[in-house]
Motif scaffolding. Sequence first.
Motif, PDB file in Angstrom:
ATOM      1  N   MET A   1       0.874  -1.117  -0.018  1.00 30.86           N
ATOM      2  CA  MET A   1       0.019  -0.130  -0.072  1.00 30.86           C
ATOM      3  C   MET A   1       0.910   1.264  -0.161  1.00 30.86           C
ATOM      4  O   MET A   1       0.434   2.284  -0.124  1.00 30.86           O
ATOM      5  N   SER A   2       2.002   1.196   0.094  1.00 36.22           N
ATOM      6  CA  SER A   2       3.029   2.142   0.217  1.00 36.22           C
ATOM      7  C   SER A   2       2.649   3.171  -1.122  1.00 36.22           C
ATOM      8  O   SER A   2       2.968   2.657  -2.267  1.00 36.22           O
ATOM      9  N   GLY A   3       2.572   4.329  -0.688  1.00 34.36           N
ATOM     10  CA  GLY A   3       2.723   5.237  -2.096  1.00 34.36           C
ATOM     11  C   GLY A   3       1.548   5.428  -2.564  1.00 34.36           C
ATOM     12  O   GLY A   3       1.280   6.189  -3.689  1.00 34.36           O
ATOM     13  N   ASP A   4       0.367   4.712  -2.268  1.00 34.02           N
ATOM     14  CA  ASP A   4      -1.153   4.806  -2.608  1.00 34.02           C
ATOM     15  C   ASP A   4      -1.571   6.282  -2.245  1.00 34.02           C
ATOM     16  O   ASP A   4      -2.052   6.339  -1.120  1.00 34.02           O
ATOM     17  N   GLN A   5      -1.750   7.185  -3.282  1.00 31.71           N
ATOM     18  CA  GLN A   5      -2.244   8.231  -2.702  1.00 31.71           C
ATOM     19  C   GLN A   5      -3.774   8.296  -2.875  1.00 31.71           C
ATOM     20  O   GLN A   5      -4.553   9.261  -2.314  1.00 31.71           O
ATOM     21  N   GLY A   6      -4.550   7.259  -2.847  1.00 35.83           N
ATOM     22  CA  GLY A   6      -6.035   7.318  -3.312  1.00 35.83           C
ATOM     23  C   GLY A   6      -6.778   7.084  -1.816  1.00 35.83           C
ATOM     24  O   GLY A   6      -7.648   7.067  -1.702  1.00 35.83           O
ATOM     25  N   VAL A   7      -5.872   6.482  -0.942  1.00 38.04           N
ATOM     26  CA  VAL A   7      -6.485   6.120   0.490  1.00 38.04           C
ATOM     27  C   VAL A   7      -6.560   7.198   1.097  1.00 38.04           C
ATOM     28  O   VAL A   7      -5.813   8.131   1.420  1.00 38.04           O
ATOM     29  N   ARG A   8      -7.900   7.536   1.567  1.00 38.64           N
ATOM     30  CA  ARG A   8      -8.229   8.482   2.534  1.00 38.64           C
ATOM     31  C   ARG A   8      -8.273   8.253   4.147  1.00 38.64           C
ATOM     32  O   ARG A   8      -8.452   6.863   4.289  1.00 38.64           O
ATOM     33  N   CYS A   9      -8.161   9.115   4.799  1.00 38.62           N
ATOM     34  CA  CYS A   9      -8.403   8.970   6.227  1.00 38.62           C
ATOM     35  C   CYS A   9      -9.588   8.427   6.780  1.00 38.62           C
ATOM     36  O   CYS A   9     -10.656   8.979   6.296  1.00 38.62           O
ATOM     37  N   ARG A  10      -9.689   7.422   7.448  1.00 33.43           N
ATOM     38  CA  ARG A  10     -10.717   6.855   8.153  1.00 33.43           C
ATOM     39  C   ARG A  10     -11.108   7.171   9.381  1.00 33.43           C
ATOM     40  O   ARG A  10     -12.080   7.013  10.148  1.00 33.43           O
ATOM     41  N   GLY A  11     -10.491   8.378   9.940  1.00 34.05           N
ATOM     42  CA  GLY A  11     -10.797   9.054  11.234  1.00 34.05           C
ATOM     43  C   GLY A  11     -10.341   8.341  12.197  1.00 34.05           C
ATOM     44  O   GLY A  11      -9.844   7.083  12.021  1.00 34.05           O
ATOM     45  N   PRO A  12     -10.517   8.653  13.623  1.00 35.42           N
ATOM     46  CA  PRO A  12     -10.085   7.819  14.738  1.00 35.42           C
ATOM     47  C   PRO A  12     -10.785   6.667  15.162  1.00 35.42           C
ATOM     48  O   PRO A  12     -10.399   5.766  15.813  1.00 35.42           O
ATOM     49  N   TYR A  13     -12.124   6.488  14.628  1.00 36.70           N
ATOM     50  CA  TYR A  13     -12.869   5.292  15.002  1.00 36.70           C
ATOM     51  C   TYR A  13     -12.850   4.114  13.750  1.00 36.70           C
ATOM     52  O   TYR A  13     -13.152   3.141  14.427  1.00 36.70           O
ATOM     53  N   GLY A  14     -13.044   4.590  12.859  1.00 35.27           N
ATOM     54  CA  GLY A  14     -12.944   3.411  11.794  1.00 35.27           C
ATOM     55  C   GLY A  14     -14.304   2.741  11.569  1.00 35.27           C
ATOM     56  O   GLY A  14     -14.435   1.757  10.824  1.00 35.27           O
TER      57      GLY A  14
END
Length: 71
Positions: A1-14
């Motif tokens: 997954m390293s370098g994958d710019q398409g992954v967005r933050c899922r926030g603190p809870y998931g």
Amino acid sequence: MSGDQGVRCRGPYGGAGDASLRGPDCVDPAVFEVVRQGRASLMVCPLHLGPSLLVGTGVLWPPVIRLVGRP
């Protein structure tokens, strides 16, 4: 997954279910992966790393954190 710019933050809870598919209000890219027991890893931005360790469900202790991107 390293370098994958398409992954967005899922926030603190998931979240779970539909809430996890929509994601949190955070639009920043994920930089860290927080490993959780019995759940998918939590992808978070630098702002949500601390809260995810404190309140995230199933977070391992001591925490296992991987760098998956660059801010």
